[in-house]
Design an enzyme around this catalytic site. Structure first.
Site, PDB file in Angstrom:
ATOM      1  CB  SER A 195      -0.954  -0.037   1.196  1.00 45.02           C
ATOM      2  OG  SER A 195      -1.924   0.966   1.099  1.00 45.02           O
ATOM      3  CG  ASP A 269      -7.110  -2.971  -2.816  1.00 49.43           C
ATOM      4  OD1 ASP A 269      -7.792  -2.307  -2.005  1.00 49.43           O
ATOM      5  OD2 ASP A 269      -5.872  -2.895  -2.873  1.00 49.43           O
ATOM      6  CG  HIS A 307      -5.901  -2.280   0.844  1.00 54.18           C
ATOM      7  ND1 HIS A 307      -5.240  -1.825  -0.280  1.00 54.18           N
ATOM      8  CD2 HIS A 307      -5.301  -1.664   1.899  1.00 54.18           C
ATOM      9  CE1 HIS A 307      -4.302  -0.963   0.071  1.00 54.18           C
ATOM     10  NE2 HIS A 307      -4.317  -0.855   1.393  1.00 54.18           N
TER      11      HIS A 307
END
Length: 346
Positions: A195, A269, A307
């Site tokens: 991320s 995600d 995610h």
């Protein structure tokens, strides 16, 4: 009738002006809060609760480690973890890969350490580096990598407050530490970023193009401004106010085409649309420069990956392990250099 209607008009006009003034004032306050308070939205270092006070240690997972305190040039103390390999680790640690048959028996322990890659782990914006020890364990035991687990400023037990400018300094400080170490400076340095950690990795590689052996990027984004409309839809119209830019799209072209990059994307995600990863991959493939080996530029998408759980998807770690193993020629060259310099190592 006309007089009555005329009497209403000033009142309506006054109300409209008042409403507009109120909306403008609230809008101004809201934009001010967004501009000055966005760091709290982007860097929720206290989430989940206790993340700034309670940080797991590698020994909780039967891993030996060194507590590494890094001092940044601007005076911030970062409290990180360093996991250094040992030649006989396959015997002493349950779950470790036995690679002794592939190792020159004449190598000393230090030379073996220098022959293995070193992974710098840059985690996402929630939690702390202690939450990622199970991931470090895979790198350490299964892939036999040295691992530096980064703790950004304002996260975990590190001092300071988080910001893009600060993270950039933190990342450079970690790399400089490795490059100054007589042993670890001989290793191939791989950046692993999840991320926002992917954005940190891209920035660091773009500024140190000849120091990084490879990147592994998971669920990262083109830029923070382009992410806001999907991640925080209500703030989409004022995304131009985002001063934490993390503009990875503009930095990918600065990473030499010879640097291998693995991109790992969760198709489900819910925070970073997978299109960001695909667009970044297109930029990766389009890099210009010396000898890009397409076999060392890879994109892997996991159909059920969200995610935060893409790293738990079946096949994820096999892809990562194969990618790192594919850097063998580069790692072998480093190993030879390390062996030749063995007499000067600590």
């Amino acid at each position: 009738m006309d007089n009555s209607a005329g009497g209403w008009l000033p009142a309506v006009e006054t109300f409209a002006k008042g409403t507009f003034a109120t909306a403008a004032a609230l809008g101004t306050v809201g934009m001010g809060l967004l501009y000055y308070g966005q760091n709290y939205l982007i860097y929720p270092s206290a989430f989940p609760s206790g993340s700034r006070e309670e940080v797991a240690v590698p020994t909780d997972y039967n891993l030996d480690y060194d507590s590494l305190e890094l001092q940044t040039p601007d005076g911030v103390t970062l409290r990180c973890y360093l996991l250094v390999q040992h030649k006989d680790l396959g015997v002493t640690k349950v779950g470790a890969t036995h690679i002794d048959e592939d190792v020159d028996p004449d190598l000393t322990d230090n030379e073996f350490i220098a022959s293995r890659p070193t992974v710098i782990m840059f985690h996402g914006n929630g939690g702390n580096h202690g939450h990622r020890i199970p991931l470090a364990r895979v790198f350490y035991l299964k892939m036999r990598c040295n691992v530096l687990m980064m703790s950004y400023r304002g996260y975990g037990l590190s001092d300071g407050s988080p910001s893009e400018k600060g993270f950039v300094v933190d990342a450079q400080t970690a790399l400089d530490y490795l490059l100054s170490d007589p042993l670890l400076s001989q290793t191939s340095i791989i950046l692993y970023g999840q991320s926002i950690g992917g954005a940190v990795s891209i920035d660091l590689a773009s500024k140190n193009p000849d120091k990084i052996a490879a990147l592994v990027l998971e669920n990262t984004f083109m830029s923070m401004r382009s992410l806001i409309p999907s991640a925080m839809p209500l703030l989409g119209p004022v995304s131009f106010l985002c001063h934490q830019r993390w503009d990875s799209a503009s930095k990918i072209p600065r990473i030499p085409a010879s640097v291998p990059i693995l991109m790992l994307s969760g198709a489900q995600d819910e925070l970073v649309p997978p299109e960001h990863m695909r667009s970044l991959f297109e930029l990766v493939v389009a890099r210009k420069g010396d000898k890009m080996d397409n076999e060392k530029v890879k994109f892997a998408e996991f159909p059920h990956g969200g995610h935060n759980d893409t790293c738990a998807q079946p096949g994820y770690w096999s892809v990562v392990a194969d990618f790192i193993a594919g850097l063998g020629d580069r790692t072998a060259a480093k190993a030879k250099k390390a062996a030749d310099a063995g007499g000067s190592m600590l």
